[in-house]
Scaffold this active site. Structure first.
Site, short mmCIF file in Angstrom:
data_model
loop_
_atom_site.label_atom_id
_atom_site.label_comp_id
_atom_site.label_asym_id
_atom_site.label_seq_id
_atom_site.Cartn_x
_atom_site.Cartn_y
_atom_site.Cartn_z
N CYS A 95 0.84 -1.20 0.00
CA CYS A 95 0.00 0.00 0.00
C CYS A 95 0.87 1.25 0.00
O CYS A 95 2.08 1.18 0.30
CB CYS A 95 -0.93 0.01 1.22
N CYS B 11 2.47 2.04 3.39
CA CYS B 11 3.67 1.25 3.69
C CYS B 11 4.89 1.83 2.98
O CYS B 11 5.99 1.85 3.52
CB CYS B 11 3.47 -0.20 3.25
N ASP C 37 1.67 21.71 -35.74
CA ASP C 37 2.68 22.19 -36.66
C ASP C 37 2.42 21.46 -37.99
O ASP C 37 1.87 20.36 -37.99
CB ASP C 37 4.06 21.84 -36.11
#
Length: 706
Positions: free
Chosen positions: A17, A20, A398
């Protein structure tokens, strides 16, 4: 920071997680000889500034059972099967003890000592690491999901709800496993990129062909690539011809023909011919290595929605604890309610308030989307750019090298004065040899076909956005746009020249003039072929609801308008210098809000930097394109643009769905607290269900292809 201090990067296995990961980062920073540390949870990487051994780092991550190894080391041999992990074994034992306790309770009653003992063992074994984290955080007054779960489980045991406490432990362990699995799945896209290139290359040294580890291959050495083999290093073909599958880098499904002097990239597949390749980059500098590095860095960059979730969770978690305390204490104190009943309800608030689903809702979607894009030849350099691409309402392009192939062809030479056609061409080529403009190459190629010597040009000067001038055969000549000659000719151009120029421009050709300060000598018309994918890409963009597409070009209005009409581009802004393009982007942002600029990543830098999000075409092999743009389309394929926008929109929608669902399910569950309908195991099941659903929802992004 002192540049002499060592900076090491490691890969990490075992994260479950984000919390952690944050704890691990803090632990590493506290090591004696470490000056700084940074954990990239999405890419599962650790950067350490200073000195620290692998043993010290693994000790800092011992609370999570983390495994650390150097970034250069391949992880395949270190992967631990899911069923061999300690957490999995502990969860399985906890589940067996939970089942045993339930069976004993059904046989002898819930309060019997054997049942309570079995539930207690289930709680201790299944919640061992949870309690270690939770108690430590509680002492430090750090309120996260581990703290909430620890208080809830210990509270359940304290009021005699052993069975529910054991059920909470078991379901929470499954929820953690799901979160870990989802992040592993999301990281697979990048892990697969790491494994694409071979570990060794076949190198010719001292007239012998030997297998050499890729990190020992030197620039300039000759690499032999046999049919059916993957190319191990970036390089340039010096002998042979073959078709090469570049899908791993560019996402192109059709193999590309490679001949002498063509570039090849590490991780691509040589299909039929034998190639000898001169190595041009070290392994760590290859295009593939840069893609992996940039994607992993992108996964560490927090998206705006993720930053919102993190801020929200930091306030939400302590608020839930205070709410739970109020529910457990206030009714018994002031209304004479039953203590056990309201403490139980308070514990249910703690459990249902656990922000697991909310915290994982954004990062798993961002990591998955960036990985999916990379597999399809699109490099998105951060969660913020992923989200911005999903909000676009206007896109500026462009022309040269983006909408067109950027390989112009000289179509017309029209002498105006007394000089013959071939001599006009040779003078123009003499000047253009000093120019870097794409149109110059068309004139030089045509002049070379004449087989006549091209004289040297002296005093060459580039006239930015207009053309160039130089002395050829003792005469000062100018070559450039019609605008240049309107400025330098004493009376401007005559009507016949203007009419001729207009006719050529209406055919979609770019016109350049050659002359002196007194007269025009010749007109040159150059055409740049439109890419096959441009028209289809523009159609898809309109289907996606991009209402405003704009061409920004230094070319003449009539030429640009002819190309825009063929591509169904809604607006044209022509005759622009680089700074003019930047101002045009600013105007578009003021009008439309979220605006993208698509260019080649080398020119148009001011416009690319000004746009809300910038796209570079043809990032493969182009360091500038990879560095300049927010998103790099690795091939010269404009169809990647609508794919990227569609992926970004899907990711944005999934993030919003996940956040909304996570908060909604919490709100519903909290409402069930007051009538007493919500039990502890129902609360954790609701949280686990939410985590599972937001994870599976995010993993749908893995299925998206171009």
């Amino acid at each position: 920071m002192d540049e002499s201090v060592k900076r090491n990067i490691y890969r990490v296995e075992g994260f479950t997680c984000t919390g952690c990961a944050a704890t691990f980062e803090k632990n590493v920073k506290q090591l004696p000889h470490v000056q700084d540390a940074q954990v990239n949870f999405g890419a599962a990487k650790l950067t350490v500034v200073g000195e620290a051994s692998i043993a010290e780092l693994e000790k800092a991550g011992a609370f999570e059972g983390l495994k650390i190894y150097p970034e250069s080391e391949r992880s395949a041999g270190r992967k631990e099967p899911f069923w061999h992990r300690k957490a999995t074994i502990r969860t399985a034992i906890s589940a067996l003890l939970l089942l045993t306790g339930w069976l004993l309770g059904a046989q002898y009653g819930d309060e019997n000592s054997l049942s309570v003992f079995s539930y207690g063992l289930s709680i201790l074994i299944g919640g061992y690491t949870l309690f270690l984290k939770g108690v430590r955080n509680l002492v430090r007054l750090q309120f996260d999901m581990n703290t909430l779960m620890t208080v809830a489980i210990l509270g359940a045991a304290a009021i005699g709800e052993w069975g529910e406490g054991a059920m909470v432990v078991f379901l929470f362990a499954i929820s953690e496993a799901l979160e870990s699995y989802s992040m592993d799945k999301a990281r697979e896209s990048i892990r697969s990129l790491v494994e694409i290139a071979p570990n060794e290359a076949l190198i010719r040294r001292n007239d012998q062909e030997i297998q050499v580890p890729v990190d020992e291959v030197r620039v300039g050495e000759i690499m032999i690539v046999k049919p059916g083999q993957k190319i191990a290093m970036d390089g340039k073909v010096i002998t042979g011809a073959s078709s090469v599958n570049q899908a791993a880098i560019t996402g192109e499904s059709v193999p590309v023909t490679k001949d002498v002097d063509d570039e090849v990239y590490a991780g691509t597949l040589n299909q039929e011919g034998l190639l000898e390749v001169s190595v041009t980059k070290r392994f760590e500098d290859t295009t593939l290595a840069k893609i992996i590095h940039l994607v992993e860095e992108a996964q560490a960059e927090r998206a705006p929605s993720q930053a919102f979730v993190d801020r929200f969770a930091s306030v939400y978690t302590p608020l839930i604890m205070l709410t739970a305390l109020a529910i457990a204490v206030l009714p018994p104190l002031f209304a004479g309610a039953n203590w056990a009943e309201w403490i139980y309800r308070g514990l249910a608030v703690l459990v249902v308030g656990c922000p697991c689903a909310l915290v994982i809702s954004t990062p798993v979607a961002v990591v998955t989307a960036i990985g999916t894009a990379a597999r399809n030849g699109v490099l998105i350099k951060g969660g913020i750019h992923l989200e911005e691409a999903g909000r676009l309402s206007a896109i500026a392009f462009d022309k040269t090298g983006t909408l067109t192939k950027g390989v112009p062809t000289l179509t017309d030479i029209k002498p105006v004065g007394s000089l013959p056609r071939d001599e006009c061409l040779i003078i123009a080529a003499a000047i253009e040899r000093g120019s870097q403009h794409p149109l110059a190459s068309a004139i030089i190629r045509q002049a070379n076909h004449l087989g006549k010597p091209i004289p040297a040009a002296e005093s060459f000067v580039s006239l930015t956005g207009k053309g160039a001038k130089a002395v050829v055969n003792s005469t000062l000549y100018h070559i450039g746009s019609p605008r240049l000659f309107e400025e330098i000719l004493p009376g401007g151009m005559d009507q016949s020249n203007r009419q001729e120029i207009a006719t050529l421009q209406e055919q979609g050709k770019t016109v350049m003039l050659l002359g002196t300060k007194e007269e025009i000598i010749a007109l040159f018309a150059v055409a740049d072929e439109i890419r096959e994918t441009s028209k289809q890409a523009l159609q898809k963009l309109h289907q996606l609801g991009i209402g405003q597409t704009v061409m920004l070009t230094g070319d003449h209005q009539a030429t640009a308008a002819a190309i825009a009409q063929q591509l169904d581009i809604s607006d044209v802004d022509a005759g622009l210098l680089p700074q003019d393009k930047r101002e045009a982007i600013k105007r578009l942002i003021n009008k439309h809000g979220h605006v993208a600029m698509v260019g080649d990543g080398i020119n148009d830098a001011p416009a690319l930097a000004t746009a809300t999000v910038s796209f570079a075409m043809g990032g493969a092999g182009s360091d500038t394109a990879l560095e300049t743009a927010d998103i790099a389309l690795m091939s010269d394929d404009l169809s990647k643009l609508p794919f990227t926008i569609a992926l970004s929109r899907r990711a944005l929608a999934i993030i919003k769905q996940n956040i909304t669902f996570s908060l909604a399910i919490k709100a519903v569950a909290l409402l069930l607290i007051f009538p007493g309908w919500l039990t502890l195991w129902m609360a954790i099941f609701a949280d686990m269900g939410a985590t599972l659903l937001v994870t599976l929802n995010a993993l749908r992004l893995l299925r998206i292809t171009n």
